[in-house]
Design an enzyme around this catalytic site. Sequence first.
Site, PDB file in Angstrom:
ATOM      1  N   GLU A   1      51.320  40.012  38.477  1.00  0.00           N
ATOM      2  CA  GLU A   1      50.166  39.732  39.331  1.00  0.00           C
ATOM      3  C   GLU A   1      48.902  39.540  38.512  1.00  0.00           C
ATOM      4  OE1 GLU A   1      51.629  43.193  41.622  1.00  0.00           O
ATOM      5  OE2 GLU A   1      50.661  42.221  43.319  1.00  0.00           O
TER       6      GLU A   1
ATOM      7  N   ASN B   1      41.740  45.875  39.158  1.00  0.00           N
ATOM      8  CA  ASN B   1      42.333  46.238  40.447  1.00  0.00           C
ATOM      9  C   ASN B   1      41.834  47.644  40.760  1.00  0.00           C
ATOM     10  OD1 ASN B   1      43.926  46.845  42.626  1.00  0.00           O
ATOM     11  ND2 ASN B   1      45.877  46.404  41.596  1.00  0.00           N
TER      12      ASN B   1
ATOM     13  N   ARG C   1      41.288  41.830  42.032  1.00  0.00           N
ATOM     14  CA  ARG C   1      42.246  41.814  43.140  1.00  0.00           C
ATOM     15  C   ARG C   1      41.542  42.410  44.356  1.00  0.00           C
ATOM     16  NH1 ARG C   1      46.825  45.852  44.652  1.00  0.00           N
ATOM     17  NH2 ARG C   1      47.996  44.612  46.127  1.00  0.00           N
TER      18      ARG C   1
ATOM     19  N   ARG D   1      54.978  54.988  52.492  1.00  0.00           N
ATOM     20  CA  ARG D   1      54.623  54.374  53.785  1.00  0.00           C
ATOM     21  C   ARG D   1      55.868  54.170  54.641  1.00  0.00           C
ATOM     22  NH1 ARG D   1      51.426  49.363  51.346  1.00  0.00           N
ATOM     23  NH2 ARG D   1      51.093  50.509  49.413  1.00  0.00           N
TER      24      ARG D   1
ATOM     25  N   HIS E   1      50.586  41.383  49.151  1.00  0.00           N
ATOM     26  CA  HIS E   1      51.365  41.111  47.928  1.00  0.00           C
ATOM     27  C   HIS E   1      51.499  39.606  47.728  1.00  0.00           C
ATOM     28  CE1 HIS E   1      53.741  45.158  48.401  1.00  0.00           C
ATOM     29  NE2 HIS E   1      52.685  45.342  47.616  1.00  0.00           N
TER      30      HIS E   1
END
Length: 400
Positions: A385, A11, A92, A242, A181
Amino acid sequence: MSVPGSVLVLNAGSSSLKYQLVHPDTGVVTAEGLCERIGDTGSSITHELNGVEVTERILLPDHRAAFERVAALFAEDGIDLATAGLRAVGHRVVHGGRTFFLPTLITEHVMSEIERISSLAPLHNPANLVGIRAAAELLPDVSAVAVFDTAFFHGLPDAAATYAIDRGVASLHAIRRYGFHGTSHEYVSAKAAEFLGRPYGEVNQIVLHLGNGASASAIRGGVPIDTSMGMTPLQGLVMGTRSGDIDPGVVMHLHRVVKLSADQIDALLNKQSGLKGMCGEGDFRSVTELIEQGDASAKLAYDVYVHRLRHYLGAYLLELGSLDAICFTAGVGENAAGLRADTLAGLENFGIIVDPERNTMRSKEVRRISADGSRVEVLVVPTNEELAIARQAAQVVAES
Ligand code: AMP
């Protein structure tokens, strides 16, 4: 060591490279680590192999250097990644645009397509590509597979995916809601159905992925019908740094009146907003500590976070019509019992009752935290993940 047949999951972020060597069938993790501040003088690697963790400060001028050092750390422990019998490297990739919605074997053509859609995710896709190229150079004989964060939400109903703006502009510039996600929402929702002992296709659920990034999804019988992130991972819930949802008029105001450039607004909304913007701390644990010290801005930040979560929960409850389960996952969702209780407080009339004792019990396993009399099951489902990416990559390689 169960290295042969494992998948190396990568990732790559703009200045980081996260990796895990995991066996897709058993879930056994041989090694994992994180290279941070790549391209900066303070770069470092934390590498854990068979439970032994080492951290080293080392100059990593770029992702290639980082990956070379990772490979060297494996070699020091007797694992030559090139000849260890890896089944695949699983990458990813944040944005698949309208092009990619299945895990995809990486070829030159795929790389150029990922590059072409980079304008949709300028902070993420270029970094993902750098990671793909670095791994391809060092492991040219291992198949590489891209797993897209947007993929699970590819089939969102048009009414949920469409922004109410000029149709021509939207379609010309591929402006729509993509959702992110996805790997986590898919993994967690499938796990939840398994835990409940019910067919995936029969469970209506709301998944709350609350980590540094945060997103909610409404999943009807295994099919997502709505999600809180949009064209970019900026929309929706309040996150660590964010803003989540904001009136687009604020953006114009920041530009016209405050005279900020597009890049400055981008940085403000992505890196200096959310919990961090409201109270100075983006890490949820630090926010909790500030609240315990009586910090009013941290308390307000927490209240805004919970308010937004409940807003989405309410919307998705109605969209689904009937709800079987609410799943909490990721760093905050899996660990912050108080937040879970506050988010679901006072919802008895909707059949949602959290059991205080179950809620505070700590575990790394899937667990039920709802009371016996709760019509809706409330679950904590640890996400994984990396394992999901490894499994998808292995499947693509097996079928190719
Ligand atoms: P993730 O992006 O999934 O790694 O989640 C990171 C977030 O989880 C950070 O905001 C952490 O503060 C938060 N987190 C991790 N552990 C805990 C914990 N024990 N209690 C509360 N928040 C936590």
